[in-house]
Motif scaffolding. Sequence first.
Motif, PDB file in Angstrom:
ATOM      1  N   LEU A   1       0.825  -1.204   0.000  1.00  0.00           N
ATOM      2  CA  LEU A   1       0.000   0.000   0.000  1.00  0.00           C
ATOM      3  C   LEU A   1       0.860   1.255   0.000  1.00  0.00           C
ATOM      4  O   LEU A   1       0.573   2.230  -0.720  1.00  0.00           O
ATOM      5  CB  LEU A   1      -0.915  -0.017   1.225  1.00  0.00           C
ATOM      6  N   ASN A   2       1.930   1.246   0.792  1.00  0.00           N
ATOM      7  CA  ASN A   2       2.837   2.398   0.809  1.00  0.00           C
ATOM      8  C   ASN A   2       3.473   2.640  -0.553  1.00  0.00           C
ATOM      9  O   ASN A   2       3.674   3.788  -0.964  1.00  0.00           O
ATOM     10  CB  ASN A   2       3.922   2.196   1.871  1.00  0.00           C
ATOM     11  N   LEU A   3       3.792   1.555  -1.257  1.00  0.00           N
ATOM     12  CA  LEU A   3       4.355   1.700  -2.594  1.00  0.00           C
ATOM     13  C   LEU A   3       3.363   2.381  -3.533  1.00  0.00           C
ATOM     14  O   LEU A   3       3.732   3.265  -4.325  1.00  0.00           O
ATOM     15  CB  LEU A   3       4.757   0.328  -3.150  1.00  0.00           C
ATOM     16  N   PHE A   4       2.089   1.984  -3.454  1.00  0.00           N
ATOM     17  CA  PHE A   4       1.062   2.621  -4.282  1.00  0.00           C
ATOM     18  C   PHE A   4       0.842   4.073  -3.865  1.00  0.00           C
ATOM     19  O   PHE A   4       0.643   4.948  -4.708  1.00  0.00           O
ATOM     20  CB  PHE A   4      -0.250   1.836  -4.177  1.00  0.00           C
ATOM     21  N   LEU A   5       0.859   4.329  -2.563  1.00  0.00           N
ATOM     22  CA  LEU A   5       0.682   5.691  -2.076  1.00  0.00           C
ATOM     23  C   LEU A   5       1.814   6.594  -2.541  1.00  0.00           C
ATOM     24  O   LEU A   5       1.588   7.739  -2.950  1.00  0.00           O
ATOM     25  CB  LEU A   5       0.590   5.693  -0.545  1.00  0.00           C
ATOM     26  N   LEU A   6       3.039   6.070  -2.471  1.00  0.00           N
ATOM     27  CA  LEU A   6       4.192   6.843  -2.948  1.00  0.00           C
ATOM     28  C   LEU A   6       4.084   7.111  -4.451  1.00  0.00           C
ATOM     29  O   LEU A   6       4.451   8.180  -4.935  1.00  0.00           O
ATOM     30  CB  LEU A   6       5.490   6.109  -2.627  1.00  0.00           C
ATOM     31  N   LYS A   7       3.552   6.129  -5.187  1.00  0.00           N
ATOM     32  CA  LYS A   7       3.418   6.283  -6.629  1.00  0.00           C
ATOM     33  C   LYS A   7       2.388   7.351  -6.997  1.00  0.00           C
ATOM     34  O   LYS A   7       2.620   8.193  -7.873  1.00  0.00           O
ATOM     35  CB  LYS A   7       3.021   4.936  -7.256  1.00  0.00           C
ATOM     36  N   PHE A   8       1.227   7.333  -6.314  1.00  0.00           N
ATOM     37  CA  PHE A   8       0.135   8.225  -6.706  1.00  0.00           C
ATOM     38  C   PHE A   8       0.094   9.530  -5.919  1.00  0.00           C
ATOM     39  O   PHE A   8      -0.572  10.469  -6.342  1.00  0.00           O
ATOM     40  CB  PHE A   8      -1.212   7.499  -6.550  1.00  0.00           C
ATOM     41  N   GLY A   9       0.775   9.584  -4.766  1.00  0.00           N
ATOM     42  CA  GLY A   9       0.680  10.805  -3.970  1.00  0.00           C
ATOM     43  C   GLY A   9       1.933  11.198  -3.230  1.00  0.00           C
ATOM     44  O   GLY A   9       1.927  12.211  -2.521  1.00  0.00           O
ATOM     45  N   GLY A  10       3.008  10.400  -3.355  1.00  0.00           N
ATOM     46  CA  GLY A  10       4.258  10.745  -2.701  1.00  0.00           C
ATOM     47  C   GLY A  10       4.194  10.615  -1.185  1.00  0.00           C
ATOM     48  O   GLY A  10       3.301   9.975  -0.621  1.00  0.00           O
TER      49      GLY A  10
END
Length: 459
Positions: free
Chosen positions: A258-267
């Motif tokens: 989830l953190n990887l996706f969050l970093l991808k879409f919102g930093g």
Amino acid sequence: MNSEIFEKLPPTQLFFRCAVPSAITMVFGALYQIVDGVFVGRYIGQDALAAVNIIMPVILAVFAFSNMIATGASVNLSILLGEKKREEASRVFTFSLKMIFLLSCVLGILGGIFAEPFIKLISPGASEYAIRYGVDYLRVYAGFSPLLLFYFATDNYLRVCGKETLSMGINIATQALNIVLDFILIAVLGQGVWAAAFASCAAMALGSLTTLLLFKNKRMDLYYTGGGISSAKFLRILANGSSEFFSNISSSIMSVILNLFLLKFGGTTAVAAFSVVMYVDSIVGMINFGVCDALQPAISYCYGAGLMERVRAIFRRVLAAVTITSLIAFIFMWFAGPSVAPLFIKQEDAGLLNVSITAIKLFSFSYLTGWADMCFSSFFTALDRPARSLLVSFFGTLVFPVAFLFILSSIWQLNGIWLMPAVAGAASGGLTIVLASTMKTEKSVARHPQKGHRNADAP
């Protein structure tokens, strides 16, 4: 023995006797986490808040190993006490503590050595400050590891002995000490994120020492004794704790993904926003877990005593309570969550506040769908049905969340991530209901033939 209340008290009275102290403990635990988040977010900053969210799945994964032994042992201990086998139960209890101590030492050493490369591996795109804060945080936990893993295990064993109120008192005192240390180290002395980790670890270590002393001199239904247990019994303990272990591990893995996706879409801002969601969630989300966890020893004890009608009566009350609190949680998160979010955010971080409010509102729908698998997974574990519990955990905490994370984020980007828990919870709930209904056809061999044939029918 205090554990005899599990078969003597009327089901409703027993429910409140077990559930109320656990719910109060969870509320105080949630308040502690909120205060901890306030200190980190407002006194140290966004990078520190993101660092805690990045590293917490790793810490929870470490606790999962201890929890596997403790949960599996607790079910076995409750069943043995229901069968009036106190000495055998105490051997299992003592052996489980020895294994947890050995495990904690090994994991602590590994955590201290590999903290930095591991955090860099799981947080690509995170800021340099967030990574540095995460390393400091993890190394403090690694240093305290030999005492930390006892904390949750011995709390389980206190409740197995019918000491719910004592468990509540120790937990509240531990959390209060944590808050005091946070205030002194961070707000007064201006220390960094390592101080938040130190406050948590020091308080839990003291709680562990306190509970370990309580089991001396046969004052409890469980006590320290010599001897070991068979390898078959230990493997059964691990099997029965495997669903809780897998649930914790997969939740940690899911958090990393989830953190990887969050970093991808919102930093880093999106990761920090998710931290805010989790802090607000801790106010309401843990109460349901506390209710299920609190009644697990009672269900296992009655199962061991051959009282299946009583098992069903207790579980019906668990289902009713969790349904009500889930609805209240949804209402709270939708209306009050946005007002709570600013507590964790500096005034100049307006962008983080806007993202956090949107996340809270969309995440709140998960309370309408995510309660069923939690209840029934705990129920399956209490009845010594590790395969069903493991299946619920596998799909509910990993398969469905990962699948819907890919699907929804590709459609709605960041908003899809916030909606994922609700959709995954609905799918998991459907699977859980199927597993519970098919269990009606299963029969298990009675441990006490004179009490009648025991079955594992769901209520």
